[in-house]
Design an enzyme around this catalytic site. Structure first.
Site, PDB file in Angstrom:
ATOM      1  N   ILE A  10       0.848  -1.193   0.000  1.00  0.00           N
ATOM      2  CA  ILE A  10       0.000   0.000   0.000  1.00  0.00           C
ATOM      3  C   ILE A  10       0.884   1.244   0.000  1.00  0.00           C
ATOM      4  CG2 ILE A  10      -1.878   1.209   1.189  1.00  0.00           C
ATOM      5  CD1 ILE A  10      -2.472  -1.688  -0.013  1.00  0.00           C
ATOM      6  N   GLU A  11       0.875   1.959  -1.122  1.00  0.00           N
ATOM      7  CA  GLU A  11       1.781   3.105  -1.278  1.00  0.00           C
ATOM      8  C   GLU A  11       1.043   4.410  -1.535  1.00  0.00           C
ATOM      9  OE1 GLU A  11       5.335   2.582  -3.320  1.00  0.00           O
ATOM     10  OE2 GLU A  11       5.514   0.459  -2.869  1.00  0.00           O
ATOM     11  N   LEU A  12      -0.279   4.346  -1.614  1.00  0.00           N
ATOM     12  CA  LEU A  12      -1.039   5.590  -1.826  1.00  0.00           C
ATOM     13  C   LEU A  12      -2.431   5.425  -1.232  1.00  0.00           C
ATOM     14  CD1 LEU A  12      -3.115   4.952  -4.436  1.00  0.00           C
ATOM     15  CD2 LEU A  12      -0.985   5.104  -5.683  1.00  0.00           C
TER      16      LEU A  12
END
Ligand SMILES: *[C@@H]1O[C@H](CO)[C@@H](O)[C@H](O)[C@H]1NC(C)=O
Ligand SMILES: *[C@@H]1O[C@H](CO)[C@@H](O)[C@H](O)[C@H]1NC(C)=O
Length: 299
Positions: free
Chosen positions: A152-154
Site C-alpha cells: 500500500i503506497e497511496l
C-alpha cells in the site's frame, strides 16, 4: 549414567545449534508482473533461486470500484488472457514456492472506504484468487494462490487492518491464507502501520530503498542496520525480510552491491531471529543484473 549424560549433552547442544543454523537460513522473495520482458512465472520459479513470488499488482479496488489486475505486458485481464498464469502458479507451488497476489503498488486507484468495504474486498479476493470457489471468472484462472501481499503506497491508511483480519478469518474455513506486506522503511509505516499492528502478517518485506534515512548509502550501513533493528524489534510477524532493489536502476536509491551485501550486511542482519531472507524488486531488474544469482548462496 552420570558420565554418559555429560557426554551426551554437549553433543545434543551441537546438534541443536546445527538445527538452529539450518532453520535460520533465508529465502529470496521477488516481485513478478510489472514488465512483460521478465519471462513467465514458470520460468521464474524454474531458476530455483526464489522461495516466494508476489504477483504485482491488483491496483484498483475499494470504494465500490470493480477490482482490476494489471500485469503490464504479460497479459490483458480485460480479455481474460491472464488466466494462463494459473499454469505458472501451479508450477511454482509444485516446487514448494509460495505465490501471493500483491495488492496496491505505486500506480493505481485504491482505498478502502469502510469496514464493510474491507469485508467485501476480502470476500472478492477469497473467491477470485484464493480458496473460495465462488467466482466463475477468476482473473488468474483456477489455481489457488497462497495468499495476499499488501504493498500500500497511496490512498488512505484506513481499514487495511480490517482487511487482514477478514482474510485470515476466511483462511480458517479452508486453505490457509498467507498475509504478507511491503512497508517502506521509515517506521512506523504511514499507510500500513495499523495493519502491521494486528500481528497477523506471516512475512514482512520492508523496502529499504528510496528512503536515505533508513537505507544503505554508499559505504555507510549504519542507517540500514539501525532501521532493521527497529523493524525486527517492533513488528510481530512470522519473518522479516530485507527488501532491496535488484539493480541500481530499479529504485531511486538504496542499491547495495552484491559483494557488500554478502560480506558486510547479511552477517549483521541475520543475527535477528526474525530474519527470513531478502526481497527483490523486481524479476525484470534481477534479470538485468544477475543479483539473485550472486547472493543466493549467502541468503
Ligand atoms: C478512484 O476511485 C474512487 C473510488 O474510491 C472513484 O470515485 C474515482 O472515480 C476513481 N478514479 C479513477 C480515475 O478511476
Ligand atoms: C503500531 O505500533 C507501533 C509500535 O510498535 C507504533 O509506533 C505505531 O504508532 C502503531 N501504528 C499505528 C498506526 O497504530
Amino acid at each position: 549414567m552420570e558420565s554418559r549424560r555429560q557426554f551426551l549433552s554437549p553433543l545434543l547442544l551441537l546438534l541443536f545449534q546445527a538445527l538452529l543454523r539450518t532453520s535460520a537460513r533465508g529465502g529470496i522473495a521477488v516481485y513478478w508482473g510489472q514488465n512483460g520482458n521478465e519471462g513467465t512465472l514458470a520460468d521464474t520459479c524454474a531458476t530455483g533461486r526464489f522461495a516466494y513470488i508476489n504477483i504485482a499488482f491488483l491496483n484498483k479496488f475499494g470504494g465500490g470500484q470493480t477490482p482490476e489486475l494489471n500485469l503490464a505486458g504479460h497479459c490483458n485481464p480485460a480479455t481474460n488472457s491472464c488466466r494462463v498464469v494459473s499454469d505458472g502458479i501451479r508450477a511454482c507451488q509444485s516446487r514448494g514456492i509460495k505465490v501471493m497476489l500483491s495488492i496496491g503498488g505505486g500506480i493505481g486507484n485504491y482505498s478502502l472506504s469502510s469496514r464493510d468495504d474491507a469485508r467485501a474486498f476480502s470476500v472478492y479476493l477469497w473467491n477470485n484468487f484464493l480458496g473460495g470457489g465462488g467466482s466463475a471468472s477468476r482473473p488468474l484462472g483456477d489455481a489457488v494462490l497462497d495468499g495476499v501481499d499488501l504493498d500500500i503506497e497511496l490512498g488512505s491508511p484506513l481499514h487495511y487492518d480490517d482487511l487482514v483480519k477478514y482474510l485470515k478469518r476466511l483462511g480458517k474455513h479452508g486453505r490457509k491464507v498467507y498475509v504478507t506486506g511491503a512497508p517502506q522503511c521509515p517506521f512506523p509505516d504511514r499507510l500500513m502501520g495499523a495493519a502491521l499492528n494486528t500481528s497477523l502478517f506471516d512475512y514482512v518485506w520492508v523496502q529499504f530503498y528510496n528512503n536515505p534515512p533508513c537505507q544503505y548509502t554508499s559505504g555507510n550501513p549504519k542507517n540500514l542496520e539501525n532501521s532493521w533493528m527497529r523493524w525486527t524489534r517492533s513488528v510481530k510477524a512470522g519473518k522479516i525480510f530485507l527488501g532491496l532493489p535488484a539493480a541500481p536502476q530499479a529504485a531511486g536509491s538504496g542499491f547495495i552491491p552484491a559483494d557488500v551485501l554478502t560480506s558486510e550486511i547479511l552477517p549483521v542482519i541475520r543475527r535477528s531471529k526474525k530474519y527470513g531472507g531478502v526481497m527483490l524488486w523486481s524479476k525484470y531488474w534481477d534479470d538485468q543484473s544477475g543479483y539473485s544469482s550472486a547472493i543466493v548462496k549467502s541468503v
